[in-house]
Motif scaffolding. Structure first.
Motif, short mmCIF file in Angstrom:
data_model
loop_
_atom_site.label_atom_id
_atom_site.label_comp_id
_atom_site.label_asym_id
_atom_site.label_seq_id
_atom_site.Cartn_x
_atom_site.Cartn_y
_atom_site.Cartn_z
N UNK A 72 0.72 -1.15 0.01
CA UNK A 72 -0.10 0.06 0.11
C UNK A 72 0.96 1.15 -0.05
N UNK A 73 0.09 2.32 -0.39
CA UNK A 73 0.88 3.68 -0.36
C UNK A 73 1.60 4.30 1.15
N UNK A 112 -1.78 -5.04 -9.12
CA UNK A 112 -0.57 -4.26 -9.72
C UNK A 112 0.41 -3.54 -8.58
N UNK A 113 -0.32 -3.33 -7.26
CA UNK A 113 0.34 -2.78 -6.49
C UNK A 113 1.52 -3.67 -5.65
N UNK A 114 1.26 -5.00 -5.62
CA UNK A 114 2.17 -6.08 -5.22
C UNK A 114 3.65 -5.94 -5.80
N UNK A 131 6.21 -16.92 4.12
CA UNK A 131 5.07 -16.61 4.78
C UNK A 131 4.16 -15.36 4.36
N UNK A 132 4.36 -14.73 3.23
CA UNK A 132 3.54 -13.68 3.07
C UNK A 132 4.19 -12.95 1.64
N UNK A 133 3.74 -11.75 1.47
CA UNK A 133 4.25 -11.22 0.31
C UNK A 133 5.20 -10.18 0.20
N UNK A 134 5.82 -9.84 1.29
CA UNK A 134 6.88 -8.81 1.41
C UNK A 134 8.28 -9.46 1.68
#
Length: 409
Positions: A72-73, A112-114, A131-134
């Motif tokens: 997110x922003x 798209x923001x990922x 365990x996640x996207x980051x």
């Protein structure tokens, strides 16, 4: 090496989220000889992040940031830090493919923001997030490692264990061994008196006391030029501490008291049942936390009312009428009753006034009786506890487990 840990996030600064990450990271750093000297929490604002980074680079040799790596922003940490350190971001193909594979594995379309989560400086050491996207990363700025980690503990902790610890261990020329001696049933001041000559900083390492929940911990950090040397020094000092405080020792490092109790049950081949009033099932729940307890835990009952105590475990009506539910007599009959009716080798009971209401001059809030009916004898202990309702209940459970552990050990 001195380290600074920086938590980025409005939710941390505002108090909506407790910064457990700092405590976890700090504890792990010490095992490698990296000493956490500063904990900082800042909001999700570029100027705040830049300012905290400048201060950290002046006073620390390792800088670790958590939070702000999301899609997110307001997730600004990586972008602001990399710009501030003059490390341009570019799409990392490997990180992008890992992101796409993650979303495919959970049957979701990647937004798209990922994609911004796959942007990294060319020289970054990327930390995979399983365990996640980051993903996280480690940057080097003028010889100082700067570590960027995600905020959610379920993502941060395994990333730290799997990648950050091995990264720093490769840089260390001295080996460290840490042993936490976990104690229960003794106050910090009395403990310190008994081992005062064993506490402090020494040429080979440090020994210091800590409070963690209801436990007192003596942390031994030993160093050596080889792993064997460090381990031998730590073990030798652990033995000295244990010799003086043996009756209060409930385990080491990540040991849990309920797991120690389970090992004792296995050793004696004993089964156990519980009957609880004031703890309302917490004792049974703590035992059931242990994998493998099913072979040794027969049954758990909550007998909150007097009628339930009589009906389910045979507490005498005359006992309740004469001395009440909160009494050593009732605790004894509860423990022996649950042992009898369930056929277990051991019966455990709790009954008391957890508060904040319900107390009297004769039976104040915090008065608790616990019963332990073993195969050959029944033990009853009176507790005078302080704290909130939750604290009284949790301390009661801890004490029951401790007393059982002492008897079986």
């Amino acid at each position: 090496m001195k380290a600074e840990i920086i938590a980025v996030g409005n939710e941390v600064v505002m108090g909506n989220t407790i910064n457990t990450n700092a405590g976890y990271i700090a504890k792990q750093l010490q095992t490698m000889g990296i000493m956490p000297k500063y904990h900082t929490a800042i909001c999700d604002e570029p100027e705040a992040i830049k300012s905290a980074m400048d201060i950290a680079l002046k006073r620390a040799e390792v800088v670790i940031l958590t939070g702000g790596l999301g899609p997110t922003k307001d997730d600004l940490t990586k972008e602001v830090i990399c710009e501030h350190l003059n490390k341009p971001l570019e799409m990392n193909q490997e990180a992008q493919e890992a992101l796409e594979a993650y979303f495919k594995s959970i049957n979701r379309i990647m937004s798209e923001n990922n994609k911004k989560q796959a942007l990294f400086p060319k020289d970054a050491y990327i930390l995979t997030n399983n365990h996640g996207t980051a993903p996280g990363c480690i940057l080097e700025y003028n010889g100082t490692p700067v570590v960027l980690l995600p905020g959610p503990p379920k993502e941060m902790q395994p990333m730290f264990n799997d990648f950050v610890i091995p990264y720093f261990k490769k840089l260390m020329t001295i080996y460290y061994e840490t042993i936490d001696v976990k104690l229960f049933g003794i106050g910090e001041s009395i403990m310190a008196e008994r081992i005062s000559d064993l506490l402090g900083e020494f040429e080979w390492g440090t020994v210091a006391p800590y409070i963690s929940g209801y436990e007192v911990i003596v942390r031994i950090i030993a160093k050596g030029f080889t792993k064997t040397e460090a381990k031998q020094r730590a073990q030798a000092h652990k033995n000295k501490v244990e010799t003086r405080l043996r009756e209060y020792v409930i385990g080491y490092n990540e040991d849990k008291l309920e797991e120690q109790v389970l090992e004792c049950l296995k050793k004696h081949d004993y089964t156990v049942s519980t009957v609880e009033s004031c703890t309302g099932g917490l004792l049974a729940g703590r035992l059931v936390n242990c994998s493998g307890i099913s072979a040794y835990f027969e049954q758990g009952m909550v007998t909150y009312s007097n009628e339930a105590k009589t009906k389910l475990v045979g507490v005498k009506a005359e006992t309740l009428a004469s001395v009440g539910a909160v009494s050593p007599e009732t605790a004894k009959e509860m423990a022996e009753g649950v042992k009898r009716v369930t056929g277990a080798d051991i019966g455990l009971s709790t009954t008391g006034v957890a508060g904040p209401t319900g107390g009297s001059k004769e039976k104040p809030v915090g008065l608790v009786y616990i019963g332990l009916a073993l195969p050959d004898q029944t033990y009853v202990h009176e507790l005078r506890l302080k704290g909130t309702r939750t604290q009284v209940r949790e301390k009661t459970v801890k004490t029951v487990l401790y007393e059982l552990y002492k008897l079986l050990k």
